[in-house]
Design a protein around this motif. Structure first.
Motif, PDB file in Angstrom:
ATOM      1  N   MET A 122      -5.046 -11.646  -0.841  1.00 14.39           N
ATOM      2  CA  MET A 122      -4.718 -11.328   0.554  1.00 14.39           C
ATOM      3  C   MET A 122      -5.934 -10.808   1.311  1.00 14.39           C
ATOM      4  O   MET A 122      -6.038 -10.962   2.529  1.00 14.39           O
ATOM      5  CB  MET A 122      -3.580 -10.305   0.605  1.00 14.39           C
ATOM      6  CG  MET A 122      -2.225 -10.871   0.222  1.00 14.39           C
ATOM      7  SD  MET A 122      -0.842  -9.731   0.527  1.00 14.39           S
ATOM      8  CE  MET A 122      -1.195  -8.438  -0.655  1.00 14.39           C
ATOM      9  N   ASN A 123      -6.852 -10.188   0.588  1.00 14.46           N
ATOM     10  CA  ASN A 123      -8.056  -9.647   1.217  1.00 14.46           C
ATOM     11  C   ASN A 123      -9.198 -10.660   1.269  1.00 14.46           C
ATOM     12  O   ASN A 123     -10.329 -10.302   1.594  1.00 14.46           O
ATOM     13  CB  ASN A 123      -8.501  -8.384   0.484  1.00 14.46           C
ATOM     14  CG  ASN A 123      -7.535  -7.235   0.691  1.00 14.46           C
ATOM     15  OD1 ASN A 123      -6.908  -7.117   1.738  1.00 14.46           O
ATOM     16  ND2 ASN A 123      -7.390  -6.385  -0.318  1.00 14.46           N
ATOM     17  N   GLY A 124      -8.881 -11.921   0.951  1.00 14.76           N
ATOM     18  CA  GLY A 124      -9.874 -12.985   1.103  1.00 14.76           C
ATOM     19  C   GLY A 124     -10.643 -13.327  -0.152  1.00 14.76           C
ATOM     20  O   GLY A 124     -11.676 -14.000  -0.084  1.00 14.76           O
ATOM     21  N   GLY A 125     -10.155 -12.905  -1.324  1.00 15.02           N
ATOM     22  CA  GLY A 125     -10.844 -13.193  -2.580  1.00 15.02           C
ATOM     23  C   GLY A 125     -10.818 -14.669  -2.938  1.00 15.02           C
ATOM     24  O   GLY A 125      -9.976 -15.441  -2.452  1.00 15.02           O
ATOM     25  N   ASN A 179       0.812  -1.220   0.000  1.00 15.82           N
ATOM     26  CA  ASN A 179       0.000   0.000   0.000  1.00 15.82           C
ATOM     27  C   ASN A 179       0.848   1.274   0.000  1.00 15.82           C
ATOM     28  O   ASN A 179       0.535   2.231  -0.716  1.00 15.82           O
ATOM     29  CB  ASN A 179      -0.938   0.008   1.212  1.00 15.82           C
ATOM     30  CG  ASN A 179      -2.073  -0.992   1.064  1.00 15.82           C
ATOM     31  OD1 ASN A 179      -2.473  -1.325  -0.059  1.00 15.82           O
ATOM     32  ND2 ASN A 179      -2.586  -1.487   2.166  1.00 15.82           N
ATOM     33  N   SER A 194      -3.510 -16.079  -0.042  1.00 19.03           N
ATOM     34  CA  SER A 194      -4.781 -16.092   0.673  1.00 19.03           C
ATOM     35  C   SER A 194      -4.551 -16.345   2.155  1.00 19.03           C
ATOM     36  O   SER A 194      -3.748 -17.212   2.523  1.00 19.03           O
ATOM     37  CB  SER A 194      -5.696 -17.177   0.094  1.00 19.03           C
ATOM     38  OG  SER A 194      -6.826 -17.365   0.914  1.00 19.03           O
ATOM     39  N   PRO A 195      -5.248 -15.612   3.020  1.00 23.25           N
ATOM     40  CA  PRO A 195      -5.074 -15.839   4.471  1.00 23.25           C
ATOM     41  C   PRO A 195      -5.494 -17.229   4.903  1.00 23.25           C
ATOM     42  O   PRO A 195      -5.081 -17.698   5.964  1.00 23.25           O
ATOM     43  CB  PRO A 195      -5.966 -14.754   5.099  1.00 23.25           C
ATOM     44  CG  PRO A 195      -6.936 -14.363   4.043  1.00 23.25           C
ATOM     45  CD  PRO A 195      -6.199 -14.532   2.736  1.00 23.25           C
ATOM     46  N   HIS A 219      -3.361  -8.509  -3.925  1.00 20.10           N
ATOM     47  CA  HIS A 219      -4.189  -7.895  -2.885  1.00 20.10           C
ATOM     48  C   HIS A 219      -5.584  -8.533  -2.849  1.00 20.10           C
ATOM     49  O   HIS A 219      -6.177  -8.666  -1.775  1.00 20.10           O
ATOM     50  CB  HIS A 219      -4.296  -6.386  -3.110  1.00 20.10           C
ATOM     51  CG  HIS A 219      -3.070  -5.641  -2.682  1.00 20.10           C
ATOM     52  ND1 HIS A 219      -3.008  -4.915  -1.515  1.00 20.10           N
ATOM     53  CD2 HIS A 219      -1.845  -5.531  -3.252  1.00 20.10           C
ATOM     54  CE1 HIS A 219      -1.810  -4.376  -1.394  1.00 20.10           C
ATOM     55  NE2 HIS A 219      -1.087  -4.739  -2.440  1.00 20.10           N
ATOM     56  N   PHE A 220      -6.087  -8.920  -4.020  1.00 16.58           N
ATOM     57  CA  PHE A 220      -7.384  -9.587  -4.088  1.00 16.58           C
ATOM     58  C   PHE A 220      -7.356 -10.851  -3.230  1.00 16.58           C
ATOM     59  O   PHE A 220      -8.282 -11.103  -2.441  1.00 16.58           O
ATOM     60  CB  PHE A 220      -7.722  -9.933  -5.537  1.00 16.58           C
ATOM     61  CG  PHE A 220      -9.056 -10.608  -5.724  1.00 16.58           C
ATOM     62  CD1 PHE A 220     -10.214  -9.869  -5.913  1.00 16.58           C
ATOM     63  CD2 PHE A 220      -9.156 -12.005  -5.724  1.00 16.58           C
ATOM     64  CE1 PHE A 220     -11.438 -10.503  -6.084  1.00 16.58           C
ATOM     65  CE2 PHE A 220     -10.370 -12.641  -5.891  1.00 16.58           C
ATOM     66  CZ  PHE A 220     -11.520 -11.886  -6.067  1.00 16.58           C
TER      67      PHE A 220
END
Length: 241
Positions: free
Chosen positions: A195-198, A75, A222-223, A192-193
């Motif tokens: 990493m943000n749970g996509g 970011n 992915s988390p 980012h998609f």
């Protein structure tokens, strides 16, 4: 290869050709594509009954490609890049970059947008690398900016601004791997998609990958990726017992 006659062409001929290509500095990936194109040509000739022999390239193995690390921007790096883009002499550069980050588009897809591709809160990417159309939702704010440009009656929303992007990257001081200049925006979107749970299947559709293996390069971000390992490994089960 010297334009060999097809019925005289052999696996040895291609092996010698690709050795020369490697020595000339051509990447193994590019040579694999040439291999695939030639192999497909002989397969098609056989399907059309114009070729009755075996495919001379069917037994040659493609080069094994070591997967390169895909760089993406954090970011704070995105903010740094945007600051440099806002100083660009080409005002289109920032908005094209924002489209890439918002939709995962390739630079050429975003830069070549036409007013007709704006679709009620979404962008439709047509004539893509994969040959499949993709319609990607965008925010109301981004849609408003694009619709404002569309009102000017221009055939294309943006002028060419690749060089301006390169200059902005240089000004920002960001160090990007060779070959990943504008593509880092697409990698950043995908990373980012996830990493943000996509969802990986949604990402495949958004990026337009025909093969899920291409998209799986981002799965480890992915988390939830492989989290079952913590509880399902034998050591954990032994401890629980």
């Amino acid at each position: 290869m010297g334009n060999p006659v097809a019925d005289k062409f052999s696996a040895d001929d291609f092996a010698r050709y690709r050795s020369k290509r490697l020595e000339a500095g051509i990447s193994a990936n590019a040579i694999n594509r040439e291999h695939a194109y030639l192999r497909a040509m002989f397969n098609e000739l056989k399907r059309l009954n114009h070729w009755n022999s075996e495919n001379p390239l069917s037994e040659i193995r493609s080069f094994k490609i070591v997967e390169k690390e895909l760089t993406f921007l954090a970011n704070d790096q995105i903010k740094l890049l945007f600051a440099a883009l806002s100083e660009s002499s080409n005002p289109d550069t920032l908005l094209v970059s924002q489209i890439c980050l918002a939709t995962g588009a390739r630079w050429s897809e975003a830069e070549g947008l036409k007013p007709t591709q704006l679709r009620q809160g979404a962008i439709e990417y047509a004539v893509t690398k994969s040959g499949k159309n993709r319609t990607i939702p965008i925010s109301a704010e981004l849609e408003t900016e694009l619709q404002q440009l569309a009102k000017d009656g221009r055939a294309r929303l943006f002028v060419n601004c690749y060089s301006a992007f390169r200059e902005a990257v240089d000004r920002s001081g960001l160090a990007l791997p060779a070959g990943q200049l504008t593509h880092v925006l697409r990698h950043t979107f995908a990373s980012h998609f996830m990493m943000n749970g996509g969802n990986i299947l949604t990402l495949q559709r958004v990026l337009g990958h025909s093969d899920l293996k291409m998209t799986m390069r981002y799965a480890h971000l992915s988390p939830e990726h492989l989290q079952e390992v913590r509880n399902l490994n034998p050591l954990a089960r032994l401890t629980l017992g």
